[in-house]
Design a protein around this motif. Structure first.
Motif: not given
Length: 169
Positions: A115-142
């Motif tokens: 529910l919380l993630l559904s309130q974010l934009t697609d880009r926000q969800r993707g970046i949050i997923s990459s950072r906290f679920i996939k464990g990617m660094s900010i540089s990798e996401i960038s």
């Protein structure tokens, strides 16, 4: 475009989004990939009898979510049985009620997160997923997103602020 070509196009177009969506329900990436594959195989096998939909991603997301939940439930039953045997051998005091409460709490947490993630934009969800679920660094996401480092940092911060505000409500 033929049926097989259209099917392949739908698969290519939606796989990554379905994968990102799926990891919110299971952190086991292989389970998520298997469930996505299962959904597409079922769709292909039943393609003649399927009715049309206005939102194919929503249809696929619901099917993948249900497939993952079923796979996790099936897996958890086996794991819980093994844990129960192990717990008995160590004379742990886990009761069936506490196991049930743990499962229900986990389910509620997943629903709340969804529910919380559904309130974010697609880009926000993707970046949050990459950072906290996939464990990617900010540089990798960038690098992956083709966005500069500071923009990724800003998106993460705004997303977390939004999530915190939603939790307070």
């Amino acid at each position: 475009m033929g049926d097989d070509e259209a099917y392949a196009q739908v698969y290519k177009q939606h796989f990554q989004k379905l994968f990102i969506y799926g990891v919110f329900y299971s952190s086991d990436r292989d389970v998520v990939k298997d469930c996505i594959q299962d959904v597409f195989v079922k769709i292909y096998n039943k393609r003649r009898g399927l009715s049309s939909t206005d939102n194919i991603f929503l249809y696929l997301a619901v099917a993948v979510k249900n497939s993952i939940i079923n796979a996790v439930k099936k897996h958890n039953r086996k794991v819980q049985y093994l844990e129960a045997v192990d717990e008995q051998s160590w004379e742990d005091e886990k009761t069936p009620e506490s196991l049930y409460i743990d499962r229900e709490t986990q389910t509620q947490n997943h629903l709340t997160l969804d529910l919380l993630l559904s309130q974010l934009t697609d880009r926000q969800r993707g970046i949050i997923s990459s950072r906290f679920i996939k464990g990617m660094s900010i540089s990798e996401i960038s690098e992956e997103q083709g966005v500069n480092y500071q923009s990724v940092s800003n998106i993460i911060q705004r997303s977390l602020i939004k999530i915190k505000a939603l939790i307070k409500k």
